[in-house]
Design an enzyme around this catalytic site. Sequence first.
Site, PDB file in Angstrom:
ATOM      1  N   HIS A   8       0.849  -1.200   0.000  1.00  0.00           N
ATOM      2  CA  HIS A   8       0.000   0.000   0.000  1.00  0.00           C
ATOM      3  C   HIS A   8       0.878   1.241   0.000  1.00  0.00           C
ATOM      4  CE1 HIS A   8       0.539   0.987   4.370  1.00  0.00           C
ATOM      5  NE2 HIS A   8       0.648  -0.325   4.494  1.00  0.00           N
TER       6      HIS A   8
ATOM      7  N   ASP B  13      -0.353   4.377   0.662  1.00  0.00           N
ATOM      8  CA  ASP B  13      -0.809   5.410   1.593  1.00  0.00           C
ATOM      9  C   ASP B  13      -0.117   5.236   2.942  1.00  0.00           C
ATOM     10  OD1 ASP B  13      -2.335   3.028   2.012  1.00  0.00           O
ATOM     11  OD2 ASP B  13      -3.772   4.171   3.211  1.00  0.00           O
TER      12      ASP B  13
ATOM     13  N   ASP C 190       6.627   1.451   6.281  1.00  0.00           N
ATOM     14  CA  ASP C 190       5.205   1.121   6.165  1.00  0.00           C
ATOM     15  C   ASP C 190       4.532   2.076   5.191  1.00  0.00           C
ATOM     16  OD1 ASP C 190       2.674   0.129   6.576  1.00  0.00           O
ATOM     17  OD2 ASP C 190       2.384   1.096   8.524  1.00  0.00           O
TER      18      ASP C 190
ATOM     19  N   GLU D  13      -5.237   1.533   2.550  1.00  0.00           N
ATOM     20  CA  GLU D  13      -5.010   0.514   3.575  1.00  0.00           C
ATOM     21  C   GLU D  13      -5.069   1.107   4.969  1.00  0.00           C
ATOM     22  OE1 GLU D  13      -2.851  -2.104   6.360  1.00  0.00           O
ATOM     23  OE2 GLU D  13      -2.350  -0.043   5.776  1.00  0.00           O
ATOM     24  N   GLU D  14      -4.565   2.324   5.121  1.00  0.00           N
ATOM     25  CA  GLU D  14      -4.555   2.973   6.433  1.00  0.00           C
ATOM     26  C   GLU D  14      -5.908   3.622   6.757  1.00  0.00           C
ATOM     27  OE1 GLU D  14      -2.175   2.473   8.304  1.00  0.00           O
ATOM     28  OE2 GLU D  14      -0.250   2.462   7.266  1.00  0.00           O
TER      29      GLU D  14
END
Length: 424
Positions: free
Chosen positions: A257, A259, A289, A331-332
């Site tokens: 991801h 984001d 991340d 995703e976040e």
Amino acid sequence: AHERTLRGHRGSVLAISSIGGYLLSGGRDGVIRVWDLETWVCCEILRGHDGSVLSLSSNEERGLFVSSSADGSARLWDIQTFHCLKVFDVMSQFSYNMASASSMDWMLPPCMPCAIYPPYIVACSDHGEIFLHDGRFDELGDICDSEDEGCALERVASPGLLTRRHTSKMELSSPEISARVEREFEKALRSFVKIETVSADPDKKQDCFQGAKFLLRLLESIGAEVKLVPTKGDKNPIVLGRIGNDPAKKTVTFYGHYDIQPAMETDWEQNPFEMKAKDGYYLGRGVSDNKGPILAFIFAVRELLEEIRHGEETQKSTLPVNVVFLFEGEEENGSIGFKEAIQENIRWFDGTDAILISNTLWVGEEHPCITYGMRGMISMSVEIRGPGKDLHSGNEGGVFSEPLSDLTKVLASLVDSRSNVCVP
């Protein structure tokens, strides 16, 4: 036959122009759509006119464009910020006696063609008049972005998205392919970290779109077939890529991801969106991340491809497996629309034998490890209903169940003494 179709306007498209890598279109729906010419995606919707957009004219040197509308106004826009800088009221120039006109025969004069001719904004009416408005670019005043002034900006990922194929041949360079690729990886990561792809912040919508474009171009550069996929609710798009469609080979799908979480912590020693290297670590928001792992996988594939192409002894000309890339931008923020987008593009994952995710932790810093399973999470609401009024414990206590006791029993039944989940 035409090569592609862009969809989004409701009704006729009445005006079109281009500026700075964007295609502008205006329609009967009163909005201006801004299309990115590299991906052919609608990245902005500009609102403000109350009538059909009749013409568009741009000034590449100034980075400005002007729109005219059937509502009798012309608007000057900044292509960098997509803000409306000034509204020119053609109505105020129209010499029509409103007092002598009945409500039946009065019509607002539309503003027809418009143009930027420094230092003027030129607008025309359908009554044979040409109006020259003062448009000196150093005296524009405040940006018009309030609802009272009729200007509004909506950032979107449009449904009119298309698939493109582009194969690029890598340049022959030093035999030290690994060292060169590692340097290029670090340079790319620095650029990627600068893009503030915070999915939970609506003001970062355009940054997230740029992050998706960054990955799209990177995948194209290694010869992947690519596609930018819209998600439900105009959330951030999904980036798809694929190298190889050989049914005789295994297929590996890599997920990541682009984001990130906001950088709200107060203990950052530097700008979190300016990556630094310190004591053998990369420091910056999203480095671990999940931007770093995404680029690490892409550049690993790139290095393998270069070794195959440049190798003198190898007889293989392609990767030993088919590779699918799947990168999401929410995703976040709950992965809204992710499932539906994947189902609509399921052919991209044909033949998938393994899914690789690099979004977990090592058990230590010295030895790599593979996480093959993780516990999931489920949320639920439980409501226990009891009698509608207080009951006497002596008289009715043995007849009716106590709601608190029932709830305690339900909660206790979810997990056994060994922490095994007992929910079917």
